[in-house]
Motif scaffolding. Structure first.
Motif: not given
Length: 186
Positions: A142-151, A168-172
């Motif tokens: 499955l695709d898992v969207l991720i978001a956060g402020d630390d690379a 994983p799919m980084d949402t920006g």
């Protein structure tokens, strides 16, 4: 292999724990009901241990698999024990009319509220909130969207997600904090 502490005993906790054990991670189960925690750990086999609610999580990654209304109090309770950890927020704040639902304050997001009470050095990454536990339990990619402020924290979570057989799919930008965007139940 990393060590993962999962706070929660529901369907999402069980599905994530199952995939984490299959991905060769050391899994620690933490919950309010010791019997339910023991039962979950027993179903996972030798790859899982149990900790008492309030004990310092041993995992480098700590997954909040609790309802949104409990997430901020849980992070507050653990306080400095979470310093240096990557905290994965799987919650979805929802608005009434859903019974017993809660929402973050206007102009904020659930993940932002969690990050506000997290100790220095802890990094909150939003992930898994768009994937249902029963879908994770099926074992499909499955695709898992991720978001956060630390690379670095997002890289850690991305590697963890890949080890679970997921994409994983980084949402920006992180949660739209600066824009005031709020998560919505999907």
């Amino acid at each position: 292999m990393s060590s993962v502490s999962i706070i929660g005993l529901g369907n999402m906790a069980g599905a994530l724990a199952t995939r984490a054990v299959a991905g060769s991670h050391a899994v620690e189960i933490i919950g309010r009901d010791p019997v339910k925690a023991e039962n979950l750990a027993a179903t996972l086999g030798g790859g899982a241990t149990i900790a008492t609610l309030g004990a310092v999580p041993t995992g480098d990654i700590v997954i909040l698999a609790v309802p949104y209304a409990s997430a901020v109090p849980v992070v507050t309770q653990y306080g400095d024990a979470l310093a240096g950890k990557v905290i994965i927020d799987v919650t979805n704040p929802v608005s009434p009319p859903i019974p017993r639902a809660s929402s973050p304050p206007d102009g904020s997001s659930g993940a932002q509220e969690i990050a506000k009470v997290a100790p220095a050095g802890a990094h909150v990454v939003k992930a898994f909130n768009t994937v249902f536990g029963h879908m994770l339990a099926q074992g499909n990619p499955l695709d898992v969207l991720i978001a956060g402020d630390d690379a670095a924290a997002k890289a850690t979570v991305s590697a963890f997600i890949k080890s679970l057989g997921l994409r994983p799919m980084d949402t920006g930008p992180p949660w739209g904090w600066r824009a005031g965007w709020r998560e919505r139940a999907w």
